[in-house]
Design a protein around this motif. Sequence first.
Motif, PDB file in Angstrom:
ATOM      1  N   LEU A 184       0.868  -1.186   0.000  1.00  8.80           N
ATOM      2  CA  LEU A 184       0.000   0.000   0.000  1.00  8.80           C
ATOM      3  C   LEU A 184       0.901   1.230   0.000  1.00  8.80           C
ATOM      4  O   LEU A 184       1.631   1.482   0.966  1.00  8.80           O
ATOM      5  CB  LEU A 184      -0.919   0.003   1.225  1.00  8.80           C
ATOM      6  CG  LEU A 184      -1.792   1.252   1.421  1.00  8.80           C
ATOM      7  CD1 LEU A 184      -2.673   1.506   0.207  1.00  8.80           C
ATOM      8  CD2 LEU A 184      -2.634   1.138   2.674  1.00  8.80           C
ATOM      9  N   SER A 185       0.870   1.977  -1.102  1.00  9.16           N
ATOM     10  CA  SER A 185       1.705   3.171  -1.247  1.00  9.16           C
ATOM     11  C   SER A 185       0.856   4.407  -1.013  1.00  9.16           C
ATOM     12  O   SER A 185      -0.100   4.648  -1.747  1.00  9.16           O
ATOM     13  CB  SER A 185       2.317   3.230  -2.655  1.00  9.16           C
ATOM     14  OG  SER A 185       3.059   2.065  -2.925  1.00  9.16           O
ATOM     15  N   CYS A 186       1.213   5.182  -0.006  1.00 10.52           N
ATOM     16  CA  CYS A 186       0.449   6.386   0.319  1.00 10.52           C
ATOM     17  C   CYS A 186       1.085   7.610  -0.346  1.00 10.52           C
ATOM     18  O   CYS A 186       2.310   7.760  -0.345  1.00 10.52           O
ATOM     19  CB  CYS A 186       0.386   6.585   1.825  1.00 10.52           C
ATOM     20  SG  CYS A 186      -0.526   5.266   2.659  1.00 10.52           S
ATOM     21  N   ILE A 187       0.242   8.461  -0.900  1.00  8.75           N
ATOM     22  CA  ILE A 187       0.685   9.698  -1.546  1.00  8.75           C
ATOM     23  C   ILE A 187       0.023  10.866  -0.825  1.00  8.75           C
ATOM     24  O   ILE A 187      -1.202  10.944  -0.733  1.00  8.75           O
ATOM     25  CB  ILE A 187       0.292   9.719  -3.048  1.00  8.75           C
ATOM     26  CG1 ILE A 187       0.887   8.516  -3.795  1.00  8.75           C
ATOM     27  CG2 ILE A 187       0.717  11.036  -3.696  1.00  8.75           C
ATOM     28  CD1 ILE A 187       2.394   8.518  -3.909  1.00  8.75           C
ATOM     29  N   TYR A 188       0.846  11.769  -0.289  1.00  9.71           N
ATOM     30  CA  TYR A 188       0.328  12.957   0.382  1.00  9.71           C
ATOM     31  C   TYR A 188       0.381  14.184  -0.530  1.00  9.71           C
ATOM     32  O   TYR A 188      -0.476  15.045  -0.479  1.00  9.71           O
ATOM     33  CB  TYR A 188       1.125  13.255   1.651  1.00  9.71           C
ATOM     34  CG  TYR A 188       1.109  12.153   2.688  1.00  9.71           C
ATOM     35  CD1 TYR A 188      -0.046  11.423   2.942  1.00  9.71           C
ATOM     36  CD2 TYR A 188       2.246  11.844   3.428  1.00  9.71           C
ATOM     37  CE1 TYR A 188      -0.070  10.415   3.901  1.00  9.71           C
ATOM     38  CE2 TYR A 188       2.235  10.846   4.387  1.00  9.71           C
ATOM     39  CZ  TYR A 188       1.083  10.130   4.617  1.00  9.71           C
ATOM     40  OH  TYR A 188       1.074   9.133   5.559  1.00  9.71           O
ATOM     41  N   LEU A 231      -2.887   4.949  -2.442  1.00 13.69           N
ATOM     42  CA  LEU A 231      -3.900   5.741  -1.732  1.00 13.69           C
ATOM     43  C   LEU A 231      -3.457   7.194  -1.675  1.00 13.69           C
ATOM     44  O   LEU A 231      -2.459   7.539  -1.040  1.00 13.69           O
ATOM     45  CB  LEU A 231      -4.096   5.199  -0.314  1.00 13.69           C
ATOM     46  CG  LEU A 231      -5.136   5.931   0.547  1.00 13.69           C
ATOM     47  CD1 LEU A 231      -6.518   5.880  -0.092  1.00 13.69           C
ATOM     48  CD2 LEU A 231      -5.179   5.358   1.961  1.00 13.69           C
ATOM     49  N   HIS A 232      -4.208   8.058  -2.401  1.00 12.26           N
ATOM     50  CA  HIS A 232      -3.948   9.496  -2.374  1.00 12.26           C
ATOM     51  C   HIS A 232      -4.796  10.093  -1.261  1.00 12.26           C
ATOM     52  O   HIS A 232      -6.028  10.092  -1.329  1.00 12.26           O
ATOM     53  CB  HIS A 232      -4.318  10.121  -3.728  1.00 12.26           C
ATOM     54  CG  HIS A 232      -4.005  11.568  -3.812  1.00 12.26           C
ATOM     55  ND1 HIS A 232      -4.635  12.419  -4.705  1.00 12.26           N
ATOM     56  CD2 HIS A 232      -3.135  12.345  -3.117  1.00 12.26           C
ATOM     57  CE1 HIS A 232      -4.151  13.641  -4.559  1.00 12.26           C
ATOM     58  NE2 HIS A 232      -3.250  13.626  -3.600  1.00 12.26           N
ATOM     59  N   LEU A 233      -4.140  10.601  -0.226  1.00 12.93           N
ATOM     60  CA  LEU A 233      -4.843  11.129   0.943  1.00 12.93           C
ATOM     61  C   LEU A 233      -4.983  12.640   0.839  1.00 12.93           C
ATOM     62  O   LEU A 233      -4.000  13.351   0.611  1.00 12.93           O
ATOM     63  CB  LEU A 233      -4.088  10.758   2.217  1.00 12.93           C
ATOM     64  CG  LEU A 233      -4.206   9.265   2.559  1.00 12.93           C
ATOM     65  CD1 LEU A 233      -2.861   8.684   2.891  1.00 12.93           C
ATOM     66  CD2 LEU A 233      -5.177   9.057   3.700  1.00 12.93           C
ATOM     67  N   MET A 234      -6.208  13.112   1.003  1.00 13.78           N
ATOM     68  CA  MET A 234      -6.479  14.553   0.917  1.00 13.78           C
ATOM     69  C   MET A 234      -7.308  14.983   2.122  1.00 13.78           C
ATOM     70  O   MET A 234      -8.218  14.265   2.557  1.00 13.78           O
ATOM     71  CB  MET A 234      -7.238  14.869  -0.378  1.00 13.78           C
ATOM     72  CG  MET A 234      -6.477  14.478  -1.636  1.00 13.78           C
ATOM     73  SD  MET A 234      -7.406  14.850  -3.140  1.00 13.78           S
ATOM     74  CE  MET A 234      -7.367  16.628  -3.113  1.00 13.78           C
ATOM     75  N   GLU A 235      -6.968  16.157   2.655  1.00 18.77           N
ATOM     76  CA  GLU A 235      -7.669  16.662   3.824  1.00 18.77           C
ATOM     77  C   GLU A 235      -9.042  17.186   3.440  1.00 18.77           C
ATOM     78  O   GLU A 235      -9.192  17.911   2.458  1.00 18.77           O
ATOM     79  CB  GLU A 235      -6.847  17.777   4.484  1.00 18.77           C
ATOM     80  CG  GLU A 235      -7.419  18.241   5.800  1.00 18.77           C
ATOM     81  CD  GLU A 235      -6.540  19.263   6.502  1.00 18.77           C
ATOM     82  OE1 GLU A 235      -6.987  19.808   7.542  1.00 18.77           O
ATOM     83  OE2 GLU A 235      -5.430  19.534   6.003  1.00 18.77           O
ATOM     84  N   LEU A 236     -10.020  16.794   4.217  1.00 20.65           N
ATOM     85  CA  LEU A 236     -11.404  17.204   3.972  1.00 20.65           C
ATOM     86  C   LEU A 236     -11.593  18.647   4.415  1.00 20.65           C
ATOM     87  O   LEU A 236     -11.216  19.027   5.522  1.00 20.65           O
ATOM     88  CB  LEU A 236     -12.345  16.282   4.747  1.00 20.65           C
ATOM     89  CG  LEU A 236     -13.814  16.297   4.370  1.00 20.65           C
ATOM     90  CD1 LEU A 236     -14.021  15.808   2.944  1.00 20.65           C
ATOM     91  CD2 LEU A 236     -14.603  15.408   5.337  1.00 20.65           C
TER      92      LEU A 236
END
Length: 376
Positions: A55-59, A87-92
């Motif tokens: 699982l590769s996370c992208i910030y 998984l591209h993580l974005m702040e809500l």
Amino acid sequence: NLRPMTFTVLSLYILLNSAIIPPLLRRIYDPSRMYAGYEKRNMLHMKQNSELRILSCIYRTDDIRPMINLLEATCPSRENPVATYVLHLMELVGQANPVLISHRLQTRKSENTSYNSENVVVSFEQFRKDFFGSVFVSTYTALSIPKMMHGDICMLALNNTTSLIILPFHQTWSANGLAIVSDSKMIRKLNKSVLDLSPCSVGIFVYRSNNGRRTIKETSANFSSYEVCMLFLGGKDDREALTLARRMARDSRINITVVSLISSDQKAKQITDWDRMLDLELLRDVKSNVLAGADLIFTEEVVNDASQTSELLKSIANEYDLFIVGREKGRKSPFTDGLEEWSEFEELGVIGDLLTSKDLNCQAFVLVIQQQQQMI
């Protein structure tokens, strides 16, 4: 008007409901237990030639190129396939609801609002095409509030039975790798939460800059090798890191050097510690592979204290493109005794923190591995 008795009962009820019941429920029910690793989900215990699930996370968009370069180094092939869940993580922001989007399942209507993940989707799709038949890619976008993001990461890892989660470090550097451009406390807190709760092994990936280091493609085009060093001090995290390094050694474009640290006392003493026995068994296997002609270099360095460890790291800091080290949180070792007090980022472990410190000025990428913390 309320009678005194009724008022007293209501006050006691409110006190019980707000001050006693919530802590009691938190003690009885721990939601993080849903991510607990009751099965072995790490690289060390994988079957030979089985699919490596990451699982590769992208910030940030800056994370894309270094992450793909690292995934290329895992030596994906038809015999040793790699499944990458991105998984591209974005702040809500605002009052919108948290959402997890699978870009493989996106409808044509929702593709018009891809939540700024287009670069991530396109880049990793190209990575899949470059390794057609050897790599499976599935891309997601998670819009969530910061304190819930670790849940998205851990749940996706759990559902896809991954063996490794890779998290970008919370700091980024300028193009020359000297000045810190961003330093996100939110990302640091997120990374630490994942380290504590992850259902599988975790890697913290530190890259100095996009332009500061060579990629594997660039080294192969110039007929040179991508130089990787695995520093082995001992312990389960180091064994996990060594397992990844051995997998990388299958790629002819990559030169792997395993540097094993040993003290004079360890050489002289009879081995009775079970953890040390496991270390030596794995190192013996590595040595036998070297003798059998594996494309891997093994060296042993006698180090008796932390100052000698620092000197060794300084001498090799700029000889490699990538360092792989174990985190080994809280483990007492003669190689690092006393250095813990000077560590700035405990999530990197002592050696990882040293390699990324200003004093060393190391421009290489650093991958710090923590083996799955299995529940009993």
